[in-house]
Design a protein around this motif. Structure first.
Motif, PDB file in Angstrom:
ATOM      1  N   PHE A   3       1.583   6.506  -6.732  1.00 55.04           N
ATOM      2  CA  PHE A   3       0.188   7.197  -7.292  1.00 55.04           C
ATOM      3  C   PHE A   3      -1.305   7.930  -6.632  1.00 55.04           C
ATOM      4  N   GLY A   4      -0.989   7.549  -5.405  1.00 54.66           N
ATOM      5  CA  GLY A   4      -1.886   8.949  -4.398  1.00 54.66           C
ATOM      6  C   GLY A   4      -2.069   8.321  -3.348  1.00 54.66           C
ATOM      7  N   ASP A   5      -2.560   9.535  -1.784  1.00 57.27           N
ATOM      8  CA  ASP A   5      -2.840   8.806  -1.012  1.00 57.27           C
ATOM      9  C   ASP A   5      -3.705   8.744  -1.163  1.00 57.27           C
ATOM     10  N   TYR A   6      -4.500   7.176  -0.619  1.00 54.33           N
ATOM     11  CA  TYR A   6      -5.739   6.726  -0.496  1.00 54.33           C
ATOM     12  C   TYR A   6      -6.151   6.058  -1.490  1.00 54.33           C
ATOM     13  N   THR A   7      -5.490   5.438  -2.841  1.00 48.80           N
ATOM     14  CA  THR A   7      -5.354   4.753  -3.976  1.00 48.80           C
ATOM     15  C   THR A   7      -6.079   3.853  -3.237  1.00 48.80           C
ATOM     16  N   ARG A   8      -6.757   3.114  -3.846  1.00 50.29           N
ATOM     17  CA  ARG A   8      -7.667   1.490  -3.470  1.00 50.29           C
ATOM     18  C   ARG A   8      -7.054   0.754  -4.314  1.00 50.29           C
TER      19      ARG A   8
ATOM     20  N   THR B 227       0.470   5.872 -14.170  1.00 55.33           N
ATOM     21  CA  THR B 227      -0.040   6.966 -14.631  1.00 55.33           C
ATOM     22  C   THR B 227      -0.614   7.536 -16.041  1.00 55.33           C
TER      23      THR B 227
ATOM     24  N   GLU C 165      -3.654   0.732 -12.668  1.00 52.45           N
ATOM     25  CA  GLU C 165      -2.711   1.844 -13.005  1.00 52.45           C
ATOM     26  C   GLU C 165      -1.004   1.236 -13.617  1.00 52.45           C
TER      27      GLU C 165
ATOM     28  N   THR D 114      -7.055  -0.165  -8.127  1.00 51.54           N
ATOM     29  CA  THR D 114      -6.603   0.857  -8.830  1.00 51.54           C
ATOM     30  C   THR D 114      -5.406   1.158  -8.503  1.00 51.54           C
ATOM     31  N   ALA D 115      -4.441   0.472  -8.158  1.00 52.90           N
ATOM     32  CA  ALA D 115      -2.875   0.285  -8.162  1.00 52.90           C
ATOM     33  C   ALA D 115      -3.240  -0.387  -9.034  1.00 52.90           C
TER      34      ALA D 115
ATOM     35  N   TRP E 178       0.767   3.633  -2.615  1.00 48.35           N
ATOM     36  CA  TRP E 178       0.499   5.312  -2.430  1.00 48.35           C
ATOM     37  C   TRP E 178       1.261   6.661  -2.954  1.00 48.35           C
TER      38      TRP E 178
ATOM     39  N   ARG F 135       1.068  -1.226   0.233  1.00 51.87           N
ATOM     40  CA  ARG F 135       0.231  -0.636  -0.239  1.00 51.87           C
ATOM     41  C   ARG F 135       1.007   1.046   0.045  1.00 51.87           C
TER      42      ARG F 135
END
Length: 241
Positions: free
Chosen positions: A134-139, A237, A146, A142-143, A131, A127
């Motif tokens: 790809f950014g904080d709180y990426t599920r 991304t 990507e 979604t990861a 994050w 995780r």
């Protein structure tokens, strides 16, 4: 050369509103175990997955689930396990629930589990690197997307479980045909109640089992490929926008 594991847990939250009340994700008092999703990749690259479910609603059964998880891990040769957010949820909850449900005959179960997950096996939590890229709180889903992995959605409206999620979800969650993590306790609590009542041969139970089994396996089977896609990069991304 040893293989590697993947691990993800599914939980229910009997004391909370399913959608509106945010729990303390480190506190096992807010949760009970529903199932443990396990994956294994052998040194030859062969993979298997399994969902281990609760069989009734008793603390003893919750301990049985932990015991079965330990046995599953012991039966295979691995030296690491992969999670997505396991350091802050899956591992603390597994160990915490083993402690909370402990009885006099299995007081050592939580310590055995802690030793297995925190000492015997190396833990690869994907995780934070996801994050960072790809950014904080990426599920997890979604990861995966990507880096070109395409998880299969679990569609709640294709199973004969008799639950209308859109009648239960707050407005902001209505209209999603796929199961999201906030839906799992809705299905899970019904599943455990039916199991405890001995209604495992009903269409409703079988449908719930199929739905939860699909959802859980999709959470673990892609962890191996996601781990192999490291190092993650923001270029992943950019190439998909």
């Amino acid at each position: 050369m040893a293989g590697r594991f993947a691990l993800d847990i599914e939980t229910v939250s009997p004391t909370l509103d399913h959608y509106e009340t945010p729990p303390d994700f480190r506190d096992p008092a807010y949760f009970e175990l529903l199932a443990v999703a396990l994956g294994y990749e052998s040194p030859d690259g062969d993979r298997e997955t399994e969902m281990l479910f609760r069989r009734d609603d008793t603390p003893a059964d919750e301990l049985d689930l932990v015991e079965r998880t330990l046995c599953w891990l012991a039966e295979r040769d691995g030296d690491e396990y992969i999670t997505y957010g396991g350091a802050t949820f899956d591992v603390p909850q597994l160990v915490g629930r083993a402690r909370a449900a402990a009885d006099s005959t299995r007081e050592d179960l939580a310590e055995r589990l802690r030793t297995r997950l925190e000492a015997d096996l190396a833990h690869v939590d994907l995780r934070r690197p996801a994050w960072d890229a790809f950014g904080d709180y990426t599920r997890l889903e979604t990861a995966c997307r990507e880096v070109g992995i395409r998880p299969e959605d679990t569609r709640w409206d294709t199973y004969d479980h008799g639950i209308d999620l859109d009648a239960l979800r707050p407005e902001k969650f209505r209209g999603f045909g796929k199961v999201i993590n906030k839906d799992v306790p809705v299905f899970g609590e019904r599943y455990i109640a039916l199991a405890a009542a001995g209604a495992t041969e009903t269409l409703t139970f079988r449908s719930l089992h199929e739905l939860l089994d699909h959802y859980g396996r999709e959470d673990v089977v892609h962890l191996f490929d996601l781990a192999d896609a490291r190092p993650f990069s923001v270029a992943d991304t950019a190439s998909r926008t």
